[in-house]
Design a protein around this motif. Structure first.
Motif, PDB file in Angstrom:
ATOM      1  N   LEU A 263     -35.541  23.950  39.535  1.00  0.00           N
ATOM      2  CA  LEU A 263     -35.718  22.629  40.149  1.00  0.00           C
ATOM      3  C   LEU A 263     -34.945  22.531  41.458  1.00  0.00           C
ATOM      4  O   LEU A 263     -35.398  21.878  42.402  1.00  0.00           O
ATOM      5  CB  LEU A 263     -35.282  21.536  39.169  1.00  0.00           C
ATOM      6  N   ASN A 264     -33.784  23.166  41.518  1.00  0.00           N
ATOM      7  CA  ASN A 264     -33.042  23.200  42.782  1.00  0.00           C
ATOM      8  C   ASN A 264     -33.847  23.919  43.866  1.00  0.00           C
ATOM      9  O   ASN A 264     -33.832  23.526  45.036  1.00  0.00           O
ATOM     10  CB  ASN A 264     -31.694  23.881  42.592  1.00  0.00           C
ATOM     11  N   LYS A 265     -34.567  24.966  43.472  1.00  0.00           N
ATOM     12  CA  LYS A 265     -35.433  25.667  44.427  1.00  0.00           C
ATOM     13  C   LYS A 265     -36.543  24.749  44.931  1.00  0.00           C
ATOM     14  O   LYS A 265     -36.899  24.791  46.111  1.00  0.00           O
ATOM     15  CB  LYS A 265     -36.030  26.916  43.780  1.00  0.00           C
ATOM     16  N   ALA A 266     -37.071  23.927  44.035  1.00  0.00           N
ATOM     17  CA  ALA A 266     -38.109  22.978  44.440  1.00  0.00           C
ATOM     18  C   ALA A 266     -37.555  21.992  45.464  1.00  0.00           C
ATOM     19  O   ALA A 266     -38.201  21.701  46.487  1.00  0.00           O
ATOM     20  CB  ALA A 266     -38.645  22.232  43.220  1.00  0.00           C
ATOM     21  N   THR A 267     -36.366  21.494  45.209  1.00  0.00           N
ATOM     22  CA  THR A 267     -35.731  20.564  46.150  1.00  0.00           C
ATOM     23  C   THR A 267     -35.499  21.225  47.500  1.00  0.00           C
ATOM     24  O   THR A 267     -35.771  20.639  48.560  1.00  0.00           O
ATOM     25  CB  THR A 267     -34.396  20.064  45.573  1.00  0.00           C
ATOM     26  N   GLU A 268     -35.017  22.459  47.485  1.00  0.00           N
ATOM     27  CA  GLU A 268     -34.781  23.195  48.722  1.00  0.00           C
ATOM     28  C   GLU A 268     -36.074  23.407  49.502  1.00  0.00           C
ATOM     29  O   GLU A 268     -36.071  23.473  50.735  1.00  0.00           O
ATOM     30  CB  GLU A 268     -34.134  24.542  48.415  1.00  0.00           C
ATOM     31  N   ALA A 269     -37.189  23.495  48.772  1.00  0.00           N
ATOM     32  CA  ALA A 269     -38.493  23.675  49.416  1.00  0.00           C
ATOM     33  C   ALA A 269     -39.126  22.353  49.833  1.00  0.00           C
ATOM     34  O   ALA A 269     -40.243  22.337  50.353  1.00  0.00           O
ATOM     35  CB  ALA A 269     -39.438  24.422  48.458  1.00  0.00           C
ATOM     36  N   GLY A 270     -38.420  21.242  49.597  1.00  0.00           N
ATOM     37  CA  GLY A 270     -38.933  19.935  49.982  1.00  0.00           C
ATOM     38  C   GLY A 270     -39.972  19.381  49.038  1.00  0.00           C
ATOM     39  O   GLY A 270     -40.755  18.494  49.409  1.00  0.00           O
ATOM     40  N   ILE A 271     -39.985  19.878  47.785  1.00  0.00           N
ATOM     41  CA  ILE A 271     -40.965  19.420  46.792  1.00  0.00           C
ATOM     42  C   ILE A 271     -40.313  18.373  45.895  1.00  0.00           C
ATOM     43  O   ILE A 271     -39.323  18.665  45.213  1.00  0.00           O
ATOM     44  CB  ILE A 271     -41.464  20.598  45.930  1.00  0.00           C
ATOM     45  N   PRO A 272     -40.835  17.141  45.861  1.00  0.00           N
ATOM     46  CA  PRO A 272     -40.254  16.116  44.998  1.00  0.00           C
ATOM     47  C   PRO A 272     -40.508  16.423  43.522  1.00  0.00           C
ATOM     48  O   PRO A 272     -41.560  16.955  43.157  1.00  0.00           O
ATOM     49  CB  PRO A 272     -40.967  14.831  45.427  1.00  0.00           C
ATOM     50  N   VAL A 273     -39.521  16.078  42.698  1.00  0.00           N
ATOM     51  CA  VAL A 273     -39.595  16.362  41.263  1.00  0.00           C
ATOM     52  C   VAL A 273     -39.463  15.073  40.464  1.00  0.00           C
ATOM     53  O   VAL A 273     -38.476  14.337  40.608  1.00  0.00           O
ATOM     54  CB  VAL A 273     -38.493  17.351  40.834  1.00  0.00           C
ATOM     55  N   VAL A 274     -40.457  14.808  39.626  1.00  0.00           N
ATOM     56  CA  VAL A 274     -40.408  13.712  38.651  1.00  0.00           C
ATOM     57  C   VAL A 274     -40.020  14.315  37.308  1.00  0.00           C
ATOM     58  O   VAL A 274     -40.674  15.245  36.827  1.00  0.00           O
ATOM     59  CB  VAL A 274     -41.773  13.007  38.533  1.00  0.00           C
TER      60      VAL A 274
END
Length: 333
Positions: free
Chosen positions: A120-131
């Motif tokens: 999930l941290n990788k998703a945040t770093e990639a600018g992808i919002p997480v619900v």
């Protein structure tokens, strides 16, 4: 029938799926949402929906809710489901694959709330919002919202109702899920906390059934052989509860009240038939639909709330028929 269609749906799905607000704005997320949107429109969004497995009825209803909302909003829903409830490594790998594929947003019910954090941290770093939905991820601080029930509160409420039915005393068995899972920890913590308030209740044993019917049935069969005196059984979810019920019925035992958590149509039907004492609804359709709605709203720069509550109804003998008629009208047809 809708229920049959949901249970037959496949594990990896992409469907074509316009935008309405879920609820009133939460100021803490408004600026972040505006920054994250960068003027995007909802056309062409791909929303990844990550469940805990591809076969359990509860997750099929979650996916159906997500797909229905996706069709309404005109976005593409991609389902990701590991092979089993305990396959945290598989789920982590799927999140990484989704990031690499350029998914626009992630909606996830984590199998393991600790193991999933790096992905999930990788998703945040990639600018992808997480619900985050269904199961909180305490060590991940960048989720845009949470959708679901408070697992501790839901477990506490339904378990206390069972204990009160037994006048605050009796011998209780716990059929838990994955002992290391955050959802399991929160739900079972509610039970152990309750026993401090009701000293007449004794937890005679707790055994893992891994939220699986067969494993839970086997665990309950072993418990029935080891313990003659059992009054109540708490199960991590409706699937596990029905496994326990099968074991009790197969052993010819009676006078044991079993409760589950989820409010699935099978669980509610078992309550109606007197096989299960209670279940508590989690609102699986809403968990899927509201997660997708929140993701799309965020991508469009709209303000969203920090959390959205779903479910919460304790399903008992006196309301099971009405509950089924309202939420699963075609299930028993």
């Amino acid at each position: 029938m809708l229920a049959a269609m949901i249970l037959a749906s496949t594990a990896m799905i992409a469907t074509g799926c316009t935008s309405t607000s879920i609820g009133s704005a939460d100021q803490s997320t408004e600026a972040a949402a505006a920054d994250g949107a960068a003027g995007a429109s909802d056309e062409g969004y791909r929303i990844g929906v990550f469940t805990k497995d591809s076969t359990t009825a509860f997750w099929r209803y979650v996916v159906q809710g997500a797909q229905d909302k996706g069709e309404e909003l005109g976005v593409e829903i991609v389902e990701y489901a590991p092979t089993s409830y305990t396959d945290s490594a598989g789920q982590l790998s799927m999140v990484e694959d989704a990031i690499s594929s350029g998914i626009d947003a992630i909606c996830i019910a984590a199998c393991d709330s600790t193991a999933i954090v790096p992905a999930l941290n990788k998703a945040t770093e990639a600018g992808i919002p997480v619900v985050i939905f269904n199961t909180l991820v305490p060590d991940y601080e960048d989720g845009i919202t949470f959708v679901g029930v408070d697992n501790y509160d839901a477990s506490y409420r339904v378990t206390e109702q069972l204990i009160k039915d037994h006048n605050g005393e009796g011998k209780l068995v716990i059929i838990e899920g994955d002992p290391a899972g955050y959802q399991n920890i929160e739900r079972t913590r509610a039970v152990t906390d309750l026993t401090e308030n009701y000293p007449g209740v004794e937890i005679v044993t707790r055994q893992p059934g891994y939220a699986n019917r067969e494993d839970s049935m086997n665990a309950m069969e072993n418990i029935l052989q080891a313990y003659e005196d059992i009054d109540m059984v708490w199960a991590i979810n409706d699937v596990a509860a029905m496994g326990a019920v099968q074991a009790i019925e197969g052993a010819g035992r009676s006078g044991i009240d079993v409760i589950g958590i989820d409010g699935t149509p099978e669980g509610a039907t078992a309550v109606l038939d007197g096989r299960l004492k209670y279940t508590i609804d989690q609102g699986p359709f809403d968990q899927g639909a509201m997660s997708v709605q929140a993701a799309v709203d965020y991508l469009n720069g709209e303000a969203i709330e920090s959390s959205y509550a779903t479910g919460g109804t304790i399903v008992a003998a006196d309301n099971a028929e009405a509950f089924l008629a309202e939420y699963y009208p075609d299930y028993n047809e």
